[in-house]
Structures are given as C-alpha cells and as structure tokens.
Scaffold this active site. Sequence first.
Site, PDB file in Angstrom:
ATOM      1  N   GLU A 110      -2.118  -7.725   6.230  1.00 56.11           N
ATOM      2  CA  GLU A 110      -1.541  -6.387   6.337  1.00 56.11           C
ATOM      3  C   GLU A 110      -2.278  -5.478   5.372  1.00 56.11           C
ATOM      4  O   GLU A 110      -2.738  -5.932   4.320  1.00 56.11           O
ATOM      5  CB  GLU A 110      -0.038  -6.399   6.079  1.00 56.11           C
ATOM      6  CG  GLU A 110       0.368  -6.982   4.772  1.00 56.11           C
ATOM      7  CD  GLU A 110       1.802  -7.527   4.821  1.00 56.11           C
ATOM      8  OE1 GLU A 110       2.461  -7.450   3.797  1.00 56.11           O
ATOM      9  OE2 GLU A 110       2.231  -8.016   5.876  1.00 56.11           O
ATOM     10  N   TYR A 122     -12.277  -5.092   8.209  1.00 59.47           N
ATOM     11  CA  TYR A 122     -11.565  -6.065   9.043  1.00 59.47           C
ATOM     12  C   TYR A 122     -11.951  -5.909  10.518  1.00 59.47           C
ATOM     13  O   TYR A 122     -12.133  -6.893  11.233  1.00 59.47           O
ATOM     14  CB  TYR A 122     -10.048  -5.900   8.876  1.00 59.47           C
ATOM     15  CG  TYR A 122      -9.561  -6.059   7.457  1.00 59.47           C
ATOM     16  CD1 TYR A 122     -10.140  -6.992   6.597  1.00 59.47           C
ATOM     17  CD2 TYR A 122      -8.527  -5.280   6.944  1.00 59.47           C
ATOM     18  CE1 TYR A 122      -9.697  -7.139   5.289  1.00 59.47           C
ATOM     19  CE2 TYR A 122      -8.084  -5.412   5.640  1.00 59.47           C
ATOM     20  CZ  TYR A 122      -8.677  -6.341   4.812  1.00 59.47           C
ATOM     21  OH  TYR A 122      -8.243  -6.478   3.520  1.00 59.47           O
TER      22      TYR A 122
END
Length: 163
Positions: A110, A122
Amino acid sequence: MVEPWLARLDAEWLDAVERVERAGQAHPWSRVQLMGALTDVQGSVWGIGEGQRAESGLRGFAVLSRQPFDAELQAITVTPQARRRGLAARLMTALLDEAKEWGSERLLLEVRASNLAALALYRRVGFGDDGVRRGYYPPPAGRGTGAREDALLLSYPLTGHSR
Ligand SMILES: CC(C)(COP(=O)(O)OP(=O)(O)OC[C@H]1O[C@@H](n2cnc3c(N)ncnc32)[C@H](O)[C@@H]1OP(=O)(O)O)[C@@H](O)C(=O)NCCC(=O)NCCS
C-alpha cells in the site's frame, strides 16, 4: 559502472539501516521498528549498496513480510543522493524472487496516493491496482492540518492464478 551489491540484512545492520531510513523517509520508522524488521523470522530485510559491502556503502533497503498466502512489502527507502540509478528496482527484483521462493501467491503493498515516485516505481516493475483505502494515512508531513490521505493498494501476481 560498478554493479551494486544486494544482500539480506540482519540486526548488525541496524545503524546503517536507520541512517538510510532517516535520510530517505518523510515518516521514518523508529529504531525499535527497524530492529523488529531485522529480527523478524516471518520476513526479511534486503539491502542494496555501492562500493564496499559495509555500513558506509548501504544506499537502500526494503522490508518484506510473509503472510499466510501472500507476501507484503512493508517499506522501501533509497537515500536521496542515490535515487534514479535503478537501486529500488533491483531491490524489488530480490523481493519478488524471495516471495516466489516462499510460495506466496502475490506481493502486496500500500502506498500514499501522493507518492508519485513510489507509484511510478511499482507500476514500472509490473504491479497492478487493487483498490483504494480512503483516508488511511495521516496528513503528509508538513501539512499537519490537511486532510488524511488515501492509500492505494497494489499487487504483483506470483503464481499465475491470482490475476
Ligand atoms: C520510491 C524510491 C524507493 C525509488 O527509489 P529509486 O532507487 O530512485 O528508484 P529507481 O531508480 O529504481 O527507479 C526505477 C523506476 O521507477 C520510476 N521512478 C522512480 N522514482 C521516480 C520519480 N521520482 N519520478 C518518476 N518516476 C520514478 C522510474 O520509472 C524509474 O525508472 P527510470 O529511472 O529508468 O525512469 C525512492 O524515491 C525513495 O526512497 N522514496 C522515499 C521513500 C518512499 O517513498 N518509499 C516508498 C513508500 S514506503
């Protein structure tokens, strides 16, 4: 260019990891939290460095934890001076390899919605979006009176069955 080194870190690296964390994170983990990660038998801490494989050479680290079915990225930090040289991307590769060895189905994470550098990293590595947790984080550092911030949930499939 000399290849950076990658290594699993243990408690002896605490001082170096703390130095990197304080230099690189707006919301640094405490020394106790870092020690907890370095000694957690249900996880691992990977470090990446340049030059000597010693405390002075450490440029970044990442914390991985093992859950019943998935693995979770708990933290990743690279010192500001060493950014945009591919160090975090290499760390992610080591984490994905280890999570695969564990038999994890996915690598989960997260991230603050405002953390565009981390999001770009990411997505570049191949993570996909799973959803949003509204108001999950306190306001960003320096904006103490602002609104709480959303967490974006991302995952990377490791087994081929989950996505
Ligand atoms: C996020 C972070 C770990 C990236 O580390 P890094 O070593 O600079 O990342 P890399 O050099 O491996 O970047 C790989 C790719 O990610 C993307 N990326 C990384 N930083 C970026 C930025 N600031 N802006 C845009 N894209 C970025 C790019 O696609 C980059 O590839 P490129 O340089 O060839 O364009 C680093 O900025 C950091 O430590 N930030 C503070 C801590 C943090 O926010 N951690 C994540 C949440 S816990």
